[in-house]
Each structure stands twice: as structure tokens, then as C-alpha cells.
Enzyme design. Structure first.
Site, PDB file in Angstrom:
ATOM      1  N   ALA A 201       0.855  -1.188   0.000  1.00  0.00           N
ATOM      2  CA  ALA A 201       0.000   0.000   0.000  1.00  0.00           C
ATOM      3  C   ALA A 201       0.890   1.237   0.000  1.00  0.00           C
ATOM      4  CB  ALA A 201      -0.880  -0.013   1.243  1.00  0.00           C
TER       5      ALA A 201
ATOM      6  N   GLY B 147       0.880  -5.031   1.138  1.00  0.00           N
ATOM      7  CA  GLY B 147      -0.246  -5.079   0.207  1.00  0.00           C
ATOM      8  C   GLY B 147       0.142  -5.705  -1.127  1.00  0.00           C
TER       9      GLY B 147
ATOM     10  N   GLU C  64      -0.278  -9.211  -0.546  1.00  0.00           N
ATOM     11  CA  GLU C  64      -1.723  -9.467  -0.435  1.00  0.00           C
ATOM     12  C   GLU C  64      -2.383  -9.484  -1.818  1.00  0.00           C
ATOM     13  OE1 GLU C  64      -2.088  -6.252   2.503  1.00  0.00           O
ATOM     14  OE2 GLU C  64      -3.123  -7.697   3.778  1.00  0.00           O
TER      15      GLU C  64
ATOM     16  N   GLU D 271       4.242  -5.039   7.518  1.00  0.00           N
ATOM     17  CA  GLU D 271       3.393  -3.983   8.084  1.00  0.00           C
ATOM     18  C   GLU D 271       3.700  -3.710   9.544  1.00  0.00           C
ATOM     19  OE1 GLU D 271       2.373  -6.296   5.983  1.00  0.00           O
ATOM     20  OE2 GLU D 271       0.809  -5.534   4.647  1.00  0.00           O
TER      21      GLU D 271
END
Ligand code: 3H9
Length: 703
Positions: free
Chosen positions: A63, A104, A107, A127
Site C-alpha cells: 500500500a 499489500g 496481499e 506492516e
């Protein structure tokens, strides 16, 4: 089609290439672009399979961290929604993971049915290092792929694992033979899947992720880790999310994960760690030095002094494959130094961190010498001799004679004047300070001390080489103690004074460790050596102001030969490594208080906190004002990486901003008036702090 995506269709396979340099961080615009490209491929009857990849090779670093704490973080399409939609496409989607898939990014790959890596691929869910947990399915899809315990370990450690391990764990289905064949081999995989009419999502490997776990696994895990986690929030949220993966169906688990993620995102700890992330990147940028300034080439390094420090410094370079010449005055000292380095490496072999062959390869890069003439072809020379100006200047005069023109001449001084050292040579523009922290082969921080005459390309080259050897380099100007030790001085002075006013070493240390510091100030001084600190004080008397009580207890302990851990006694008494309060120290403090006419009283924890930390912070603000530190965030990095300040508080400057600059100033002013002549002398608010508060500023910046 957005410029953030390269889309092409080749004989039934759609290639969706992410192109948002440098790392494909999943900003709102990139998410929207990916989603729309995937929808296009999903709707196109000609497309039988989709390959997601990084257009320039690198897949995705997660992200966009800069969006957190703003509305953009979950602006539509949010990452969880985007990934849910990708997982629902009824055609095989293959992630072709070049270089890395982090956070992310991983992910995104987990939302695909299939994953191919290349030999150098690294994957992980880091994270936690940002005070977060994976918030787009990582805590739910990974346990279903590799089991709850493996997933938990990966997420809690934040570790980036290599391709082979990822394949063994089941995160990657296949590895391409070489990076350059990644896309071709992903395409072959896609065609095989099409040919066998493979399902869009293969059956889950671990539909019941907790199947193999003993009863009460999560409760006992939590209990075991509690003390290690101290007051950190994110690990607790990770555990709750992975537990949810074991108890809830996927969609409900994802909803739970998202709510835990938002809790983490809003926390001051995550805010602080995100600040640290960007601070680390910012530290490398030096105003007025162009990023493309030509650098000096560093192919050979010399280190002078084969003691613990010199040896540790040398190891950094050979670890990075750079040959090192290690110089000593006496053969015996040189042998001792080389033996110590080998021993250090052998410990790494025992711990499984290095192979015996690697040790030999590193030792081969290391050469010992007693002759300065052998330094003639070194590109960078680092002096790590005894901390005395005359000795250092003598070494530099010799270097001036023997080193080739353009060689960078660095001093590892921790407290001496780099400009005075530079004045002893005919080429002060080539001189710089490189303050390594001990143990130099382990500690990540490097204070790069820029002298008055240091040439821009010397500074830039040094910053680049620091990165190459894995150090976090922070630039400091020349002053007593540079950034770190100069701030240590008021912090430790205040702590020692509090002992005379009635606190005990254990009480002071407890306040600091409860805040999250690795070590209290007195444990730290016992470790560094009470006598060593005494000598530094003596050598730098001129640089620091004094009153009668100034570090008196440290001075007296030195006289009593209570040198700290190494002598079994210092501010504490030691039984082996066990630390105990020592009534003798309290008695000494009582005697000194009487002698100095300081009345003793019960000192509360808040006073300890405010006096120690606000004096530290005040000095940091002063350093910024003087231009010794380039920016407040550099100061944070120094204290986090060199002095054990908790990263989840963001460093002392960020912590002050969180507490409120007004509160810091008010407290300093309060002690200034409450502590009589002592307060008048020491509790002088930094002018910059006063200016910032007067202007209503909430951030510490030059102003
Ligand atoms: C996450 O994914 C949350 C999700 O689970 C859930 C969401 C709902 N964002 O480090 P470098 C920039 S959290 C924004 O100098 P390197 C970086 O600032 C994220 N920017 O290079 C720098 O910019 P600049 C989980 C990012 O080669 C430039 O890229 N992911 C991001 O030494 C180059 O970076 C992570 O925690 C990002 N995610 O190292 C991974 N990543 O040039 C964090 C990088 O303007 N990133 N930038 O200073 C890293 O670990 C390293 O940057 C990486 C490259 C290994 C990727």
C-alpha cells in the site's frame, strides 16, 4: 487505459503490468487502474487467463504508506475491495512476482489464484514495522495457504523471505529459472492452467488453518509474548486477526481484519513508525548536494586500529565485499584484532548465519599491516585509534604523507573536533567524521560528521558507501558529541542530579524503560563504563558548563573504582549479568546531597520523565537551530538507532510533537523556577522551542 498500467493481450492471456515507479505502491490511482484493467480482462471473452506483473520487473512494495492517516488510504476502490474483486474473477489470475512483493503487494498476489516468483524474489508482510497489520487479506488468506502458525510467525517478524523459502512454504507455486524469463514462464504456467481448465482459485491448502494447533494456542502464545511486546499495539492486533482467520469464515475474517487495521492505522504508534520510515529515506538527502553529483570511487578501504572498534568497522566493509587493509602499530595487537574478527565470524557460523566458506571469503578480503606505506592505494581510510586529539592528529599527518590524492580520510572520533583534526592535513576538504556505534559491525547507525571544509563529493560518497555497507547514515555538523552524544549529556546530567535529589537509579531507569527505551540511563552508563564517561567529561570540560553537582555521583563512583558492569559495580551491583540496586549508591547519593546542600525528597515518576526527556529534547531543538542537525527527523533516527529510543514513539523530536511543544516548554519553565539556582542554570528553553510555541507551531522545524 491509465498510464499506470500497461495492458496487452496475447493469444488468450492478458498481461496487466503495474507501472508506478519506483515500487508500484498501491495508491488510490493505481488501485483504480489495476481494477479497471482486471475488469476489462474479466469481461473480454477472448481472455482465458490474466497475468499481473510489474511493468519494470519489480512487482509491488505494498500500500502507499504516504496515504495512511489521510482519506486517500481507503478512497475507492479500497485495497481490500480491489483484492476481493480480483479473487472473484472466474479466470485464473497469476501473479508474476519480480524482485519483491511486500505488504499489500503480497496481499495482491495472495488474492490471485496462482503465484510465480524469480530466483531473487523476496516476499513478506512487513506492516508490523509500520505499527500496522496486513489489512487487505494478509492475515486471512495467508493462514489459509500456509497454516496459522507459519503465517503468524511471518507477520509478527515482518521478515522478508527469499524465493526458495516462499516456495517451500507454499506461498509461491513456481520459480522461474531466471529473472529475465519470469514473464515467459508465467505465461507457460497460464497456458497450462488454461489447458487443464484449472479453477480460478485452487482449493485452499489449509481450509482450517488452526487444525494442527494445540488447544489454547493463541492464549498461551499471547502470554509468552506479552513481556516482549511491552506496550506495542500492533503485535496484539496481528494475533487477534490471525485468531479470527481460524474462527471465522473468510468474509467475516476479512471484515474483522479491516477493523483491526483501522485501529492500528489511527494509533500514535503507527503514526510514529510511519514517520520513521520516511525519516530514513529523507536522511540521505542533503540540501545543496545534487543527487547526480559524481562520486569518488571506493574500491579499497583501510582501517587504522585493530581494536574492537577498528575490527568492527573493518567487518562492515568486507561483509559488503570491499577489501580492507587493517593497520596496527604492533604485530601482537594486529594478530589479536584479526583473531577477534575471525572469532566473531565463527560465532555467526555457529548461529547458522554464515557458512564456513563465506567466512574464508571474507577473511581473504582482510589484510593486516604494520606499515603505513601500504595504505597508499586506499580510497577511504578510517582512523579508529585512541580518543585523544594529539594522537589522532599525528595519525592524520602520516596519512597526509602516504595516501594518494583524493583519498577520503575519515576519523571515527565520538567526541573530538573534526575540524581540528582536518587542520592537521594539507587537504582538509578530504576529511570527514564517521562515527560508528559500538559494536560497529552490528549497530546500524552511522553519524557522518561534515567538517567546515569537507568537500560535497566527499560527503556524498560517504553517504553512498554507508548505504552500501547497510548503515543508516545521518549527517551531523561539528560540535561536542555531534548529535547523539551531545543530547546524551543533558539527559545523563539530569538523571544523575535526580539521584542527589532523592531518586534511585532503579526508579529513574524504570521510568525510561516503561516508556519503551531499551535501557535505562544508569544501566547504559554501567555498560559503557562509568570510568569511560568520566574521562570523556574530563577531556571535554571546556565544552560543557558546570555546577558543583554536575555528574558528581559519576565522578565519585569512578574514584571508588565502580566502573560499571565490567567491574561488577557501578550505579548498580552485578551478580553475573543480574542487576541489583545497591544501598551503597543510595548512601553515596545521600552523602553528596548533604555535602552539596541539596535537600532530598520523594521524586515522582512524572518529574523524572519530564526532566530527563525534556532536557534531551531541548538540546535536540537547539542542535537543529544551530544547524548541526539538518532536520528534526534526523535527530529521531540517531536516538532510535544509536541510543535505544523506542521507534514506536518516533524518536525524541516526534515524541515532543506528540506531547505538544507547549507542554514541553511549560515543564522546562516550571523546573527553571522550581529548582532555584540549579534550575536557572540548566533549564534554559532552547530559543527555537520558544519561537515555535509563540508562533503556535506544532512541528519542530527550523524557523
Ligand atoms: C501495507 O501494505 C498495508 C496493507 O497491508 C493494507 C492496506 C489497506 N509506499 O526504501 P527506498 C518509496 S503497508 C510509499 O529508498 P530501497 C520510498 O519512500 C506497506 N512509498 O528503496 C522511496 O521514496 P523516495 C507495506 C514507498 O530499494 C522509494 O520508494 N510495505 C513504499 O532501499 C524507494 O524506497 C512495506 O512496508 C510504500 N509502500 O527499498 C515496504 N515503499 O525515493 C516498505 C517504498 O521518494 N518499503 N516507497 O524517498 C520498503 O521496505 C523499501 O522501500 C523497499 C525498497 C524494500 C520496497
Amino acid at each position: 487505459m491509465s498510464e499506470l498500467i500497461q495492458y496487452r493481450l496475447e493469444d488468450g492471456v492478458a498481461f496487466v503490468g503495474l507501472c508506478r515507479a519506483p515500487v508500484n505502491a498501491l495508491s488510490q490511482r493505481l488501485r483504480a487502474a489495476i481494477l479497471s484493467a482486471c475488469e476489462r480482462a474479466a469481461a473480454d471473452a477472448e481472455v482465458k487467463a490474466i497475468i499481473l506483473h510489474g511493468a519494470d520487473g519489480l512487482f509491488c512494495a505494498g500500500a502507499d504508506i504516504a496515504e495512511f492517516g489521510t482519506d486517500a488510504a481507503f478512497a475507492e476502490p479500497s485495497l481490500p475491495d480491489t483484492l476481493m474483486r480480483i479473487s472473484e474473477i472466474d479466470k485464473p489470475v497469476i501473479a508474476a512476482i519480480g524482485k519483491l512483493a511486500l505488504g499489500g503487494g503480497l496481499e495482491l498476489a495472495l488474492a490471485c489464484g496462482y503465484r510465480v516468483g524469480e530466483p531473487g524474489t523476496r516476499v513478506g508482510l512487513p506492516e508490523i514495522n509500520l505499527g500496522l497489520l496486513p489489512g487487505a487479506g494478509g492475515t486471512q488468506r495467508l493462514p489459509r495457504l500456509i497454516g496459522a502458525e507459519s503465517a503468524l510467525n511471518l507477520i509478527l517478524s515482518g521478515e522478508q523471505i527469499d524465493a526458495e523459502r516462499a516456495r517451500l512454504l507454499g506461498i509461491l507455486d513456481r520459480l522461474a529459472s531466471e529473472a529475465k524469463h519470469l514473464l515467459d514462464e508465467a505465461e507457460t504456467y497460464a497456458r497450462e492452467l488454461i489447458a487443464m481448465s484449472a479453477p480460478a482459485l485452487p482449493p485452499e491448502h489449509c481450509p482450517r488453518p488452526a487444525e494442527d494447533l494445540p488447544d489454547g494456542f493463541f492464549a498461551s502464545f499471547r502470554e509468552r509474548q506479552e513481556s516482549l511486546w511491552k506496550n506495542r499495539l500492533a503485535p496484539r492486533l496481528v494475533l487477534a486477526a490471525v485468531e479470527a482467520a481460524c474462527l471465522l469464515p473468510l468474509r467475516e475474517g476479512l471484515a474483522r481484519e479491516l477493523s483491526l487495521f483501522k485501529q492500528a492505522e489511527a494509533s500514535s504508534q503507527s503514526q510514529a513508525l510511519r514517520h520513521v520510515f520516511f525519516a530514513e529515506r529523507e536522511a540521505g538527502r542533503i540540501p545543496n548536494i545534487a543527487p547526480d553529483l559524481p562520486l569518488r570511487s571506493i574500491r579499497k578501504v583501510a582501517v587504522i586500529g585493530a581494536g574492537t572498534m577498528g575490527g568492527g568497522i573493518a567487518m562492515n566493509f568486507v561483509n559488503a565485499g570491499i577489501p580492507v587493509m587493517l593497520l596496527e602499530q604492533q604485530g601482537a595487537a594486529l594478530d589479536r584484532g584479526l583473531t577477534m574478527i575471525r572469532k566473531n565470524y565463527e560465532i555467526s557460523v555457529k548461529r547458522g548465519k554464515l557458512s564456513a566458506d563465506q567466512v574464508e571469503a571474507r577473511m581473504e578480503l582482510l589484510h593486516g599491516t604494520l606499515d603505513y606505506a601500504e595504505l597508499a592505494d586506499a580510497d577511504l581510510v578510517i582512523e579508529a585509534v585512541f580518543e585523544k586529539m594529539e594522537i589522532k592528529q599525528q595519525v592524520f599527518r602520516t596519512l597526509d604523507r602516504v595516501c594518494k590524492p583524493g583519498a577520503i580520510l575519515a576519523t571515527n572520533t565520538s567526541s573530538l573536533d573534526v575540524d581540528a583534526i582536518a587542520m592537521s592535513v594539507s587537504r582538509p576538504q578530504d576529511v570527514i567524521g564517521l562515527h560508528f556505534f559500538s559494536p560497529a559491525n552490528v549497530m546500524r547507525l552511522l553519524e557522518v560528521v561534515r567538517g567546515k571544509a569537507t568537500a560535497p563529493d566527499v560527503l556524498a560518497t560517504t553517504m553512498a558507501i554507508a548505504k552500501r555497507i547497510g548503515k543508516l547514515a545521518v549527517v551531523s555538523g561539528v560540535c561536542f558529541g555531534f548529535i547523539g552524544n551531545r543530547m546524551l549529556e543533558p539527559y545523563s546530567r539530569e538523571a544523575q542530579r535526580l539521584l542527589l535529589e532523592g531518586a534511585t537509579p532503579a526508579q529513574v531507569d524504570k521510568v525510561l524503560t516503561e516508556l519503551g527505551l531499551n535501557m535505562g540511563i544508569f544501566s547504559m552508563q554501567d555498560l559503557a563504563g562509568v570510568d569511560v564517561l568520566y574521562l570523556i567529561r574530563q577531556a571535554n570540560q571546556a565544552a560543557t558548563a558546570h555546577d558543583e553537582s554536575y555528574c558528581r555521583i559519576g565522578d565519585e563512583l569512578t574514584v571508588l573504582k565502580r566502573h560499571g558492569q565490567k567491574s561488577g559495580r557501578g550505579f548498580y551491583r552485578y551478580e553475573g549479568r543480574e542487576r541489583q540496586e545497591d544501598p551503597e549508591v543510595v548512601a553515596l547519593a545521600e552523602r553528596l546531597s548533604q555535602e552539596l546542600n541539596i535537600s532530598r525528597r520523594a521524586v515522582c515518576d512524572e518529574e523524572i520523565h519530564d526532566r530527563c526527556l525534556f532536557m534531551l529534547i531541548n538540546e535536540g531543538i537547539q542542535l537543529l537551530d544551530e544547524g548541526i542537525a539538518l532536520r528534526a527527523s534526523d535527530i529521531d533516527l540517531v536516538w532510535i538507532n544509536g541510543y535505544g529510543f523506542p521507534a514506536h514513539l518516533g524518536g525524541p523530536m516526534h515524541y515532543a510533537e506528540q506531547l505538544g511543544l507547549e507542554r514541553v516548554l511549560a515543564s522546562i519553565q516550571r523546573y527553571r523556577s522550581e529548582l532555584g539556582a540549579y534550575g536557572e542554570m540548566w533549564f534554559q528553553p532552547a530559543p527555537l522551542l520558544k519561537r515555535l510555541v509563540a508562533a503556535g507551531k506544532t512541528r519542530i522545524e527550523r524557523f
